[in-house]
Enzyme design. Structure first.
Site, PDB file in Angstrom:
ATOM      1  N   ASP A  97       7.336  25.326  -6.778  1.00  0.00           N
ATOM      2  CA  ASP A  97       6.606  24.700  -7.873  1.00  0.00           C
ATOM      3  C   ASP A  97       7.463  24.532  -9.117  1.00  0.00           C
ATOM      4  O   ASP A  97       7.118  23.750  -9.996  1.00  0.00           O
ATOM      5  CB  ASP A  97       5.366  25.529  -8.248  1.00  0.00           C
ATOM      6  CG  ASP A  97       4.199  25.255  -7.320  1.00  0.00           C
ATOM      7  OD1 ASP A  97       4.441  24.658  -6.256  1.00  0.00           O
ATOM      8  OD2 ASP A  97       3.072  25.632  -7.659  1.00  0.00           O
ATOM      9  N   ASP A 103       6.970  10.207 -46.005  1.00  0.00           N
ATOM     10  CA  ASP A 103       7.961  11.130 -46.546  1.00  0.00           C
ATOM     11  C   ASP A 103       7.475  11.883 -47.771  1.00  0.00           C
ATOM     12  O   ASP A 103       8.164  12.773 -48.255  1.00  0.00           O
ATOM     13  CB  ASP A 103       9.255  10.387 -46.901  1.00  0.00           C
ATOM     14  CG  ASP A 103       9.037   9.291 -47.949  1.00  0.00           C
ATOM     15  OD1 ASP A 103       7.874   9.069 -48.331  1.00  0.00           O
ATOM     16  OD2 ASP A 103      10.029   8.669 -48.368  1.00  0.00           O
ATOM     17  N   ALA A 108      -3.239  29.750  -3.417  1.00  0.00           N
ATOM     18  CA  ALA A 108      -2.601  28.553  -2.882  1.00  0.00           C
ATOM     19  C   ALA A 108      -2.965  27.316  -3.680  1.00  0.00           C
ATOM     20  O   ALA A 108      -2.154  26.407  -3.854  1.00  0.00           O
ATOM     21  CB  ALA A 108      -3.001  28.365  -1.422  1.00  0.00           C
ATOM     22  N   ASN A 154       4.984  29.356  -4.230  1.00  0.00           N
ATOM     23  CA  ASN A 154       4.618  28.549  -5.394  1.00  0.00           C
ATOM     24  C   ASN A 154       5.613  28.709  -6.535  1.00  0.00           C
ATOM     25  O   ASN A 154       5.938  27.753  -7.236  1.00  0.00           O
ATOM     26  CB  ASN A 154       3.214  28.923  -5.873  1.00  0.00           C
ATOM     27  CG  ASN A 154       2.130  28.337  -4.991  1.00  0.00           C
ATOM     28  OD1 ASN A 154       2.422  27.669  -4.003  1.00  0.00           O
ATOM     29  ND2 ASN A 154       0.876  28.588  -5.339  1.00  0.00           N
ATOM     30  N   ASN A 182       0.496  22.244  -2.965  1.00  0.00           N
ATOM     31  CA  ASN A 182      -0.544  23.259  -3.034  1.00  0.00           C
ATOM     32  C   ASN A 182      -1.750  22.908  -2.165  1.00  0.00           C
ATOM     33  O   ASN A 182      -2.385  23.782  -1.568  1.00  0.00           O
ATOM     34  CB  ASN A 182      -0.987  23.472  -4.485  1.00  0.00           C
ATOM     35  CG  ASN A 182       0.042  24.230  -5.292  1.00  0.00           C
ATOM     36  OD1 ASN A 182       1.226  23.904  -5.258  1.00  0.00           O
ATOM     37  ND2 ASN A 182      -0.380  25.240  -6.023  1.00  0.00           N
ATOM     38  N   ASP A 207       4.490   4.380 -43.807  1.00  0.00           N
ATOM     39  CA  ASP A 207       4.703   4.259 -45.237  1.00  0.00           C
ATOM     40  C   ASP A 207       5.784   3.216 -45.479  1.00  0.00           C
ATOM     41  O   ASP A 207       6.586   2.918 -44.583  1.00  0.00           O
ATOM     42  CB  ASP A 207       5.122   5.624 -45.798  1.00  0.00           C
ATOM     43  CG  ASP A 207       5.190   5.619 -47.312  1.00  0.00           C
ATOM     44  OD1 ASP A 207       4.449   4.839 -47.935  1.00  0.00           O
ATOM     45  OD2 ASP A 207       5.992   6.393 -47.867  1.00  0.00           O
TER      46      ASP A 207
END
Length: 870
Positions: free
Chosen positions: A703, A605, A280, A699, A671, A326
């Site tokens: 979830d 680059d 759980a 769950n 939970n 750069d």
């Protein structure tokens, strides 16, 4: 060999045991190849698929689920064990396939060396694979060749090389065989050619002085190997959260089991309760939804021309506090452009004028077009030749001067190539019965060779005062970050006349690599978002500072530093530009900012950017102009090379963090309610109100789908007006935990209340009571999504209720939760029975109660907040 660039020419062959005319013998080559190895750059061994898979299993959540599975097997509960294994497999599979796409940065370096080379051996010139070169080989190169190794020049004619990918210089570098100072920086070693660079003009002979990992490019490869990127802020937070939860869960489970056994309860019952408690408490959907959320961020960024190589990079961008960028090709167009013409009568800005040029400038531009070895591409195609000479051709085009058309009327008779000694070049053209000498070169050299200056249609003598005036103008253009050349001409009777004397000075041409038009707005957006943008380039300080001011990156009080000396951690404030920076110094800079607690994004680059790109929290490479090395080392590639795309990526990262925080709070509240329901039932000597397998199924359903729907939010409009998060800020702080506790408490109370009514008032049997408890808790968790609205928003119209994914998730979850109860085979596995109308009359009001209570509390809190602000 150190300082080989400073050796006199005659000492080079002797130091490397070779002959300029005959080269090495085959026997000498074999000996040296055995000693130094082939001319390839070593790469790290690939991580095996098995290693990546085991890495996914090395997490606290996986350990706890595995332990729960083992206990279920020990007690013979195969159904529960199988369910736990399925969940564990899903989590592991998602992580495995994500990590399998990890970048392999060093391998991109190898591609730069897979070419052939012309080598002098045994007195003959041969074409060999570049990997067969050894120190001491005599190599011949010419324009267009890729340099196969580090070479010390011994002969050079009109030679220049494009070293932008290695040094960051935006224009080709003139080369000669003359030795340079021992302490010359990499970009100033004109007596050397370096592996991975490109010869743009001329020809040369040189001695190979380093191969493979011993080259400057090989040094970059070593830096890339040393640059180990730390885990992202999100990964660190999720790992910390999971670890804390595991220890809390283990402690609670052991205490619960011990308390039950001490009070005389059955050991197997208490072990089952402990497993239920552990299952759980673990938010199995957290890593799944986090992965899917980041993947969606990848898809959204791809539509905006940003290719994400690592999932965590999306969220990391949202936490960025410093961007080290750069210059060449990132902030600028990496395309030389004629910016200004300085004529005897005044200055002309070609960019401000748009098309066309003054009549008096046509004389200068005609010389610039004629004294030129480059060619323009057809239509919008790329031209060929020196970028500076291509820029001169484009500038001539603004005045209607086409080189091919001019040459038809005034054909080329003779060419004098650029000479490093005279620092000038010339072309001679037929002009009726006479000949025109067109000259361009270094301003000092052209001035010295000139005796007159052009002034409209008449020329006048060039006296010392006028020469000094032109020298001041050269310095002024240089101070503005422009590269300056001079043009002159002379009319002669004979084509064989000396080209560099008695010239008429026509004026100066100022060239620059201009800033991209969309960069200033992007830099301003970064400033509004609280993000510092700092230029890190290999170019000269004056040029870098000019670009920095043009794009609004540097102000009058900001500092410009050449190089990146050690010990900068506490001296980085106020620096907006680092110029003349080497690859090792770029890597050191990234680490210095990280040691200060900054979340660093590094853009680039070139090959020289690769180590820093890999070390940075988020490496951003240019997709069009970027080298394979830079793209492989980066976590994100800009497909359009547009700096503003970074701003969009930062916004997306911030939105994703807010969404992750929202669904994490949702998951943990759900939970925690399951934990307290199980724990309180055991403490009150009640039967388990919800079974371990039911919790696992609950769950997986609640979830994943509602949490993912919450993660699909579009974010607040003002999200880029907030400062960056503190890098140490947790996903869930005190305000979030307070809300989690409140939400879990009311869901627990509603669930246990439904259980009490089912057991003691309705007198339902055990299976029916468990079904009521399961569905009450399940639907309370579904309605919990509406409690995730932001503070201050309306209860019935907010970012949650406007999210169509939320409604789709609620519908799907309702089917998945109710369906098993009415499907006997599945219901039997889960321990559910079909609920009747009386049971639904209890389930629905009880599940809605937490939503009503929390919404009333939030409305009251919002009202108090508004009253306090009034």
């Amino acid at each position: 060999m150190e300082h080989v660039h400073a050796l006199p020419i005659e000492d080079v062959p002797r130091r490397f045991g070779t002959s300029l005319h005959a080269g090495l013998t085959d026997a000498e080559v074999r000996q040296r190849l055995a000693r130094v190895g082939p001319n390839v750059i070593a790469t790290k061994e690939r991580a095996s698929a098995l290693a990546l898979l085991l890495h996914q299993l090395a997490s606290p959540v996986a350990y706890l689920l595995a332990a729960a599975c083992a206990l279920s097997l020990y007690f013979g509960d195969w159904q529960e064990a199988t369910a736990i294994v399925v969940v564990l497999a899903v989590n592991t599979g998602l992580g495995f396939f994500t990590e399998l796409r990890a970048s392999r940065s060093v391998e991109g370096l190898r591609a730069l060396g897979t070419r052939s080379a012309r080598v002098r051996r045994n007195g003959h010139t041969r074409v060999l694979a570049a990997e067969d070169l050894v120190p001491g080989d005599i190599v011949l190169v010419e324009g267009g060749d890729a340099v196969p190794a580090d070479i010390r020049l011994v002969e050079a004619s009109n030679l220049s090389a494009d070293e932008s990918t290695l040094t960051g210089e935006s224009v080709p570098v003139d080369k000669s065989a003359d030795p340079v100072a021992v302490d010359a920086r990499l970009a100033e070693r004109s007596s050397m050619l370096f592996r991975g660079t490109l010869v743009t003009r001329g020809s040369a002979t040189g001695v190979v002085v380093a191969t493979g990992s011993g080259t400057e490019l090989g040094g970059v490869a070593r830096f890339v190997e040393q640059a180990e990127p730390d885990s992202s802020p999100l990964e660190r937070r999720l790992e910390r959260l999971s670890g804390q939860m595991v220890w809390v869960v283990l402690t609670l489970a052991v205490l619960l089991a011990g308390l039950g056994v001490a009070t005389g309860k059955d050991l197997r019952l208490m072990t089952e309760a402990s497993i239920a408690l552990a299952v759980a408490a673990i938010p199995e959907g957290l890593p799944i939804v986090a992965t899917l959320t980041l993947a969606r961020g990848m898809w959204r960024m791809a539509r905006r021309n940003a290719l994400i190589e690592r999932l965590s990079a999306v969220e990391t961008l949202g936490a960025t506090t410093v961007i080290l960028t750069d210059k060449t090709g990132t902030l600028t167009e990496n395309r030389m452009t004629v910016r200004r013409l300085l004529l005897p009568s005044g200055e002309v800005d070609l960019l401000e004028r748009g098309s066309g040029a003054p009549v008096e400038a046509e004389r200068l531009l005609r010389v610039a077009v004629l004294c030129n070895d480059a060619s323009m591409g057809e239509g919008s195609g790329e031209g060929s030749g020196d970028p500076m000479e291509q820029a001169l051709l484009r500038a001539g085009g603004t005045a209607g001067l086409d080189r091919a058309a001019i040459l038809r009327d005034h054909p080329l008779v003779r060419r004098h190539a650029f000479d490093a000694a005279t620092r000038m070049m010339a072309t001679i053209h037929a002009f009726g019965p006479r000949h025109l000498i067109a000259v361009k070169g270094a301003p000092e050299a052209v001035l010295a060779a000139s005796r007159r200056t052009g002034d409209g249609e008449r020329d006048r003598p060039l006296d010392d005062a006028t020469r000094d005036l032109w020298r001041h103008r050269v310095e002024d253009l240089g101070a503005r970050g422009l590269r300056v050349i001079a043009c002159a001409e002379r009319m002669v009777d004979e084509a064989g006349s000396h080209p560099f004397e008695e010239l008429t000075f026509l004026g100066l041409v100022g060239l620059e690599d201009p800033a991209r038009e969309d960069v200033p707005e992007a830099v301003a957006a970064c400033r509004d978002a609280g993000i510092r943008v700092i230029m890190v380039t290999g170019d000269h300080a004056v040029t870098a500072c000019s670009i920095a001011r043009a794009i609004g990156l540097a102000g009058s009080g900001d500092r410009v530093v050449e190089g990146a000396p050690g010990g900068l951690r506490d001296g980085l404030e106020g620096i907006s530009v680092f110029a003349r920076v080497s690859p090792a110094e770029k890597l050191s800079l990234v680490r210095s900012y990280q040691e200060r607690g900054e979340v660093v994004a590094m853009t680039g680059d070139g090959v020289n950017d690769a180590p820093a790109l890999k070390q940075a929290d988020i490496g951003v490479a240019m997709g069009r102009r970027g080298t394979d090395v830079a793209r492989e080392a980066a976590a994100m590639v800009l497909l359009d090379d547009a700096f503003p795309t970074i701003v969009g990526a930062i916004r997306e990262g911030r939105v994703i963090f807010d969404n992750i925080r929202r669904f994490a709070a949702y998951l943990l509240a759900c939970n925690l309610s399951e934990v307290t329901v199980v724990g309180l039932a055991v403490l009150m000597a009640l039967p388990l109100p919800i079974l371990p397998l039911q919790i696992l199924y609950l769950n997986v359903v609640t979830d994943v789908f509602p949490a993912f729907a919450l993660a699909m939010g579009e974010g607040r409009d003002d999200i880029l007006e907030r400062p960056p998060r503190d890098p140490g800020e947790p996903i869930l702080g005190r305000p979030q935990w307070a809300r989690i506790a409140l939400h879990a408490t009311v869901m627990t109370a509603a669930t246990l209340g439904a259980l009490a009514v089912a057991e003691f008032w309705l007198a339902l049997d055990r299976a029916s009571a468990v079904t009521v408890t399961f569905l009450t808790l399940a639907f309370a968790q579904l309605w919990q999504v509406f409690n995730m609205r932001a503070s201050g928003t309306k209860p019935f119209r907010n970012e949650v209720t406007r999210n169509p994914w939320v409604w789709a998730a609620l519908f799907l979850c309702t089917v998945l939760l109710v369906g098993p109860a009415y499907a006997p085979p599945v219901g039997a596995v889960l321990g559910l029975v079909p609920p009747d109308l009386g049971m639904w009359a209890l389930i629905l009001p009880a599940s809605f109660a937490p939503l009503l209570i929390v919404q009333l509390a939030q409305i009251s809190a919002d009202a108090r907040k508004r009253a306090g602000q009034a």
